[in-house]
Design an enzyme around this catalytic site. Structure first.
Site, PDB file in Angstrom:
ATOM      1  CG  ASP A 166      -2.201   0.731   1.022  1.00 45.17           C
ATOM      2  OD1 ASP A 166      -2.266   1.560   0.094  1.00 45.17           O
ATOM      3  OD2 ASP A 166      -3.152   0.489   1.786  1.00 45.17           O
ATOM      4  CD  GLU A 226       0.507   6.027  -3.862  1.00 46.36           C
ATOM      5  OE1 GLU A 226      -0.386   5.267  -4.269  1.00 46.36           O
ATOM      6  OE2 GLU A 226       0.857   6.092  -2.676  1.00 46.36           O
ATOM      7  CG  ASP A 257      -7.605   4.646  -0.804  1.00 46.37           C
ATOM      8  OD1 ASP A 257      -7.681   3.408  -0.853  1.00 46.37           O
ATOM      9  OD2 ASP A 257      -6.776   5.248  -0.103  1.00 46.37           O
TER      10      ASP A 257
END
Length: 950
Positions: free
Chosen positions: A558, A561, A634
């Site tokens: 998760d 980035e 998300d």
């Protein structure tokens, strides 16, 4: 001895095409291509251009300023084993043109301008560069790293479709004439690979944040002539009210720009207003100095509705900490006024809203597609040509690496929720699936299984997870696999922080800035540096020690980035990220690639023959070689977000990355669904039922999201249409496992793409180029998600060809037409291409419940057909050593004959004998899968060819 100029040139293999013409560049042949020097020419900037022949259909092009002293850098994108594999190539100069010729491709280089023009072997144009000029290289630096801001344009055809470029949330399928930002950000994925219906691709070899397509800067709202609600010129009228008492006016003020994009912009909003309870309205008129198609770009959180000339254009919602985006097309005439009304209801303490716009494209630039990157040493790209788009993607993977086959269990159903707070919760949910006989293979443990302060340790909170190893063992005994969330983030209060800090493996700026996260009281944290080989190894060793040895099967990477903190601006993110190999500006987009590398290489070193599975929120060019699947981040639990996922996932797949999924049901949930009234509850159930229908036809089928809980039995009671539909599509997923796993095998063996834009198989049908709400799953199944509340039908375009069969209900339709397809609550329109063979297995509770000794072959008449059944052991890498089997099925439509080929290959545990039940479907008897089964021809098969008359 005194050498003449000519002798010197010959000595160094430098060729001047015409010594009488000093306005032509000098060039020399290299072992793999050509190097050309342009210096002092009135028709070119000073530059060194090199072309390297990689394969018959792949040429590497680079152009750098002559005075550039950049070091040779190892590529993170291409594979280490990349070598020139061209069968043969030649080079010749004709006048002022240098021609590089391979068996399939011509690259014509102007010796006056440096422009490279790509053509097929018959000299027909494919695509050509725009001439480089003074804007191509702009010297810049960051953190001691000197580089150029780079831009390069390509002249494309107006009628070609342009795809790929990663994953974006604007619902756009064809990027012709669009601007795309290649940036790693929650819900956005940057893959700098462009794929064209003219059967070429451009791999832009650059790691920095990049604009692609129409790269002209977006303009602020104030670039329009603005008119307030009362007619005053220069602004829109902004009204702030209490939405609990709309008649209560808090504030009215003029606003010429709406630019509340990041946390750092929050001070621009009126401080005396309670934004969490505000109703904000912007009213007035806009007027452009240009005539043509304008595009309004919105960034937003909360509820946003936009009216143009009294027509509602968008009605959206996004949670406050994760801003979304959308675009509105507006044809405008210079000097013509258009009324605009924006209603904004922020939904939390933070509030984000921004409006920018793109002016019309000039006629001369309508065929220009450009790349503009923040940092690089050169214009650097790989041009890839093929006979079709699959071959082009094959070339991309030749450069960047094959996609390993994911473990067979990963193609079953995955159940997740925002998190299971205790091990008991997770085990109880798994038991309920088995009790209800809902097929499932995979349970997911999301974040916060650690003690609150201990983010990054991978240690379980002993009060909530007293026996994680035992939990995994019990789940394994009950035929589950378990994926666990692992963040590249480490809290300063974590038990492993000091070890990573002492070794220099962390980005320390966020610690010194004191920026806190949102957990509990808030903790300062940072991210580890995967660009450091020792840090990659150390990160895996921590995972191995704390998680892999406990038996966890898959990794959920998760915030890859990296997501330093939601909604801080990009410059702040760059300041925090300090890669070991260079500046953050140069390497910004490559973080998820190196993060996935750490896990893949670590696990394969630790346990060489057990397949790796990584799910990651961000993705970069080449990441498919590290067994990485992406999910779309998300997104919100809204119909518009479901719709946007179609183009997002298809373009991601057409970027050369084959494994993609999403949170079926959406992640972020409106408060109205927490304690719903009757209407909201039924909408929630319908929304999830439709999302499950869509999710069943993706490489990874996974339900996930915030509260309410996402298990089918927590969404709707048994017998409810939503429950029935979810159960049906999960079960169908398992019946289609032979088809799906064979597509996965083909993805590895033939560099295939499972999720397919319609243009991949019907590129000659111009009507498919812009379709953003349909796609192919494999070559045979046309998937048409239902993304409107209450819909019981939807329009479907059936591409040109021999025809299409209604998979569920039966019926045959000619191709090349738009139909209104039935879409009852429990079914999604699903069509099968005439000339298809679809293998269907037995009902299963989990993927390896029983071997597929009997497979039903659905043969759809109307055209010749073929399909190759791929099988292997499912969990190891023996297939890389050729240990797998294939059985080819070929159908001759004219002779109505099916041929089952000799089996090729073998592997441990392979079925020697089996039965194929052949069901023939033609236009006269177009029976659906849901109807009573037709009589099948039973064929006993032991590995030798069979011929069956149908």
């Amino acid at each position: 001895m005194k050498l003449t100029l000519i002798a010197l040139l010959l000595l160094f293999n430098v060729v001047m095409p015409s010594l009488a013409n000093d306005e032509i560049a000098a060039f020399r042949r290299t072992d793999t291509g050509v190097s050309i020097v342009y210096q002092g020419l009135p028709t070119s900037i000073d530059q060194r251009v090199s072309l390297e022949v990689i394969a018959d259909g792949i040429i590497h092009v680079a152009s750098a300023p002559l005075n550039s002293q950049a070091p040779v850098r190892k590529s993170l994108i291409t594979v280490d084993t990349l070598r020139s594999m061209a069968s043969d190539w030649t080079m010749e100069a004709i006048g002022d043109t240098l021609i590089l010729r391979t068996a399939t491709l011509l690259a014509k280089v102007s010796l006056r301008t440096g422009v490279v023009d790509f053509r097929d072997r018959h000299d027909r144009p494919i695509v050509a560069e725009q001439r480089r000029d003074s804007r191509t290289f702009a010297a810049d630096a960051y953190d001691g790293d000197a580089f150029y801001r780079i831009r390069q344009g390509f002249r494309v055809s107006e009628n070609e479709g342009l795809y790929g470029l990663g994953q974006h949330q604007n619902g756009v399928m064809n990027y012709q004439g669009r601007q795309v930002t290649l940036l790693q950000y929650n819900t956005m994925i940057a893959i700098p690979f462009l794929l064209s219906t003219k059967n070429y691709g451009i791999l832009w070899h650059n790691y920095s944040i990049t604009k692609a397509g129409d790269i002209r800067p977006l303009m602020p709202l104030s670039a329009f002539k603005l008119h307030a609600a009362d007619g005053q010129q220069g602004w829109l009228t902004a009204t702030y009210r209490d939405r609990r008492e709309p008649e209560k006016l808090w504030l009215t003020r003029p606003e010429s720009d709406i630019a509340y994009l990041y946390l750092s912009d929050q001070h621009k909003l009126p401080q005396e207003v309670d934004l969490a309870n505000a109703l904000v309205e912007y009213e007035g008129k806009i007027e452009s100095p240009y005539t043509g198609l304008h595009r309004l770009h919105f960034t937003y959180s909360g509820y946003v509705s936009v009216w143009v000339n009294g027509e509602l254009k968008e009605d959206r919602w996004r949670e406050s900490w994760n801003a979304g985006s959308f675009e509105i097309d507006m044809p405008m005439v210079a000097g013509e006024q258009h009324s605009v009304r924006i209603e904004w209801r922020p939904d939390g303490g933070q509030a984000y809203l921004g409006v920018q716009w793109q002016r019309p494209i000039s006629e001369s630039d309508k065929t220009l597609f450009s790349f503009g990157s923040e940092a690089g040493d050169a214009v650097d790209y790989y041009f890839i040509a093929g006979n079709d788009m699959d071959e082009v993607i094959g070339g991309y993977r030749q450069l960047t690496g094959r996609a390993p086959i994911m473990p067979r269990w990963s193609f079953g159903f995955w159940q997740s929720r925002e998190r299971y707070k205790t091990q008991q919760e997770l085990e109880d949910v798994a038991a309920e699936f088995r009790k209800r006989r809902i097929p499932i293979d995979n349970m997911v443990q999301d974040w916060s299984y650690w003690r609150e302060h201990d983010w990054g340790s991978h240690d379980f909170d002993p009060e909530r997870f007293p026996d994680p190893e035992g939990m995994v063992k019990r789940l394994h005994r009950n035929n589950f696999r378990v994926m666990i969330s692992v963040w590249p983030k480490i809290n300063e209060a974590s038990s492993v922080y000091q070890r990573f800090k002492d070794k220099g493996w962390l980005y320390m700026r966020n610690i010194y800035d004191g920026r806190k996260d949102w957990i509990g009281k808030g903790y300062t944290s940072t991210f580890y540096d995967p660009f450091n080989p020792e840090a990659r190894q150390g990160f895996w060793e921590l995972m191995n020690e704390k998680l892999y040895k406990k038996g966890f099967d898959a990794w959920w990477m998760d915030a890859s980035e990296p997501d330093i903190h939601s909604n801080i601006n990009i410059n702040e993110r760059k300041s925090v990220m300090q890669p070991a190999i260079g500046s953050s500006v140069r390497y910004y987009n490559a973080y998820p690639l190196e993060n996935a590398r750490s896990i893949y290489e670590g696990q394969r070193q630790t346990d060489p023959n057990r397949r790796v599975f990584i799910l990651t929120r961000s993705y970069f060019a080449g990441q498919q070689r590290y067994a990485a699947a992406a999910w779309s981040g998300d997104i919100s639990s809204r119909w518009h977000d479901m719709s946007d996922q179609i183009a997002a996932g298809v373009n991601f797949s057409m970027s050369g990355a084959p494994y993609w999924t999403m949170d079926a049901g959406g992640f972020l949930v409106e408060k109205r669904f927490h304690r719903p009234n009757t209407d909201d509850l039924e909408e929630w159930r319908e929304l999830n039922a439709r999302w499950y229908q869509f999710g069943a036809f993706l490489p990874v089928f996974r339900a996930h999201g915030q509260f309410p809980f996402r298990e089918p039995f927590n969404i709707a009671p048994e017998g409810h249409p939503a429950y029935n539909s979810m159960l049906y599509y999960i079960s169908l997923r398992y019946r289609l496992l032979p088809y799906i796993y064979s597509l996965a095998g083909k993805t590895y063996v033939d560099n295939y793409t499972m999720i397919r834009g319609l243009a991949m198989d019907f590129g000659d049908d111009e009507r498919v180029l812009d379709i953003n709400d349909q796609y192919l799953f494999g070559a045979s199944l046309l998937v048409n998600p239902v993304t409107e509340k209450g819909a019981t039908s939807r329009t479907v375009y059936l591409p040109k060809g021999p025809g299409w069969y209604d998979f569920h209900g039966g019926g045959y339709h000619a191709g090349g037409q738009t139909i209104t397809a039935a879409a009852p609550y429990e079914r999604m329109p699903l069509f099968v291409k005439a000339g298809s063979i679809i293998p269907v297995g037995p009902p299963l509770q989990y993927t390896d419940e029983k071997p597929p000794k009997e497979i039903t072959l659905l043969v759809y008449a109307g055209a010749d057909a073929s399909f190759t059944l791929y099988e292997d052991e499912g969990t190891n890498y023996d297939y890389e050593r050729g240990q797998y089997s294939t059985i080819s099925f070929t159908y001759d439509d004219e002779g109505r004959q099916l041929v089952i080929s000799d089996r090729k290959g073998n592997y441990k545990g392979m079925l020697k004998n089996r039965r194929f039940n052949v069901v023939y479907v033609d236009a006269r008897q177009a029976q659906g899968f849901d109807n009573a089964p037709r009589k099948a021809k039973a064929i006993t098969y032991s590995g030798k060819e069979k011929r069956i008359a149908l």
